[in-house]
Scaffold this active site. Structure first.
Site, PDB file in Angstrom:
ATOM      1  N   ALA A   1       4.335   5.938  -1.826  1.00 12.74           N
ATOM      2  CA  ALA A   1       2.905   6.236  -1.731  1.00 12.74           C
ATOM      3  C   ALA A   1       2.420   6.157  -0.288  1.00 12.74           C
ATOM      4  CB  ALA A   1       2.112   5.272  -2.616  1.00 12.74           C
ATOM      5  N   GLU A   2       2.767   5.093   0.412  1.00  8.58           N
ATOM      6  CA  GLU A   2       2.315   4.968   1.795  1.00  8.58           C
ATOM      7  C   GLU A   2       2.953   6.023   2.683  1.00  8.58           C
ATOM      8  OE1 GLU A   2       1.740   1.808   5.445  1.00  8.58           O
ATOM      9  OE2 GLU A   2       2.174   1.029   3.448  1.00  8.58           O
ATOM     10  N   THR A   3       4.200   6.348   2.422  1.00  8.11           N
ATOM     11  CA  THR A   3       4.869   7.385   3.197  1.00  8.11           C
ATOM     12  C   THR A   3       4.187   8.735   3.016  1.00  8.11           C
ATOM     13  OG1 THR A   3       6.998   6.234   3.090  1.00  8.11           O
ATOM     14  CG2 THR A   3       7.055   8.601   3.559  1.00  8.11           C
TER      15      THR A   3
END
Length: 124
Positions: free
Chosen positions: A45-47
């Site tokens: 998700a953060e990527t």
């Protein structure tokens, strides 16, 4: 080697309106119980959100940095390919918020959903 290369994250679409990345499920990303580790969902998700945020920047003097992430694990995954789809909720000049949904690509079963807050900061 960085984490994206090490885990074999693949890039499908990277844009300011939608980012799609893939990660084949392997034993390297599973818990001892045989299912994908929840931290992998947060990592994807953060990527995906960071890559999308980077696509909004008009020069190379700023970088996106994750400052908050809320991930809900909806169902376990043990085989196939994880597909993370990130779309912006709000694209501010300093703060961006992205919604990321993660699916098993082959079955379209949703495994997680995340809200990621990104801060745009000067490049170190």
């Amino acid at each position: 080697m960085n984490a994206l290369e090490y885990l074999n994250v693949q890039f499908d679409t990277i844009s300011a309106t939608k980012t799609i990345i893939r990660l084949p499920i392997s034993d390297n990303i599973k818990q001892p119980y045989g299912i994908v580790h929840g931290g992998i969902n947060a990592f994807l998700a953060e990527t995906a959100a960071s890559l999308g945020a980077q696509a909004t920047m008009i020069d190379d003097t700023h970088v996106p940095v994750g400052v908050d992430i809320h991930t809900h694990h909806l169902s376990p995954a043990d085989k196939g390919t994880l597909l993370a789809i990130a779309m912006p909720i709000k694209l501010g000049h300093r703060i961006q918020t992205w919604q990321v949904n993660i699916f098993i690509e082959e079955t379209q079963q949703q495994t997680a959903t995340s809200t990621v807050t990104i801060m745009v900061t000067s490049k170190p």
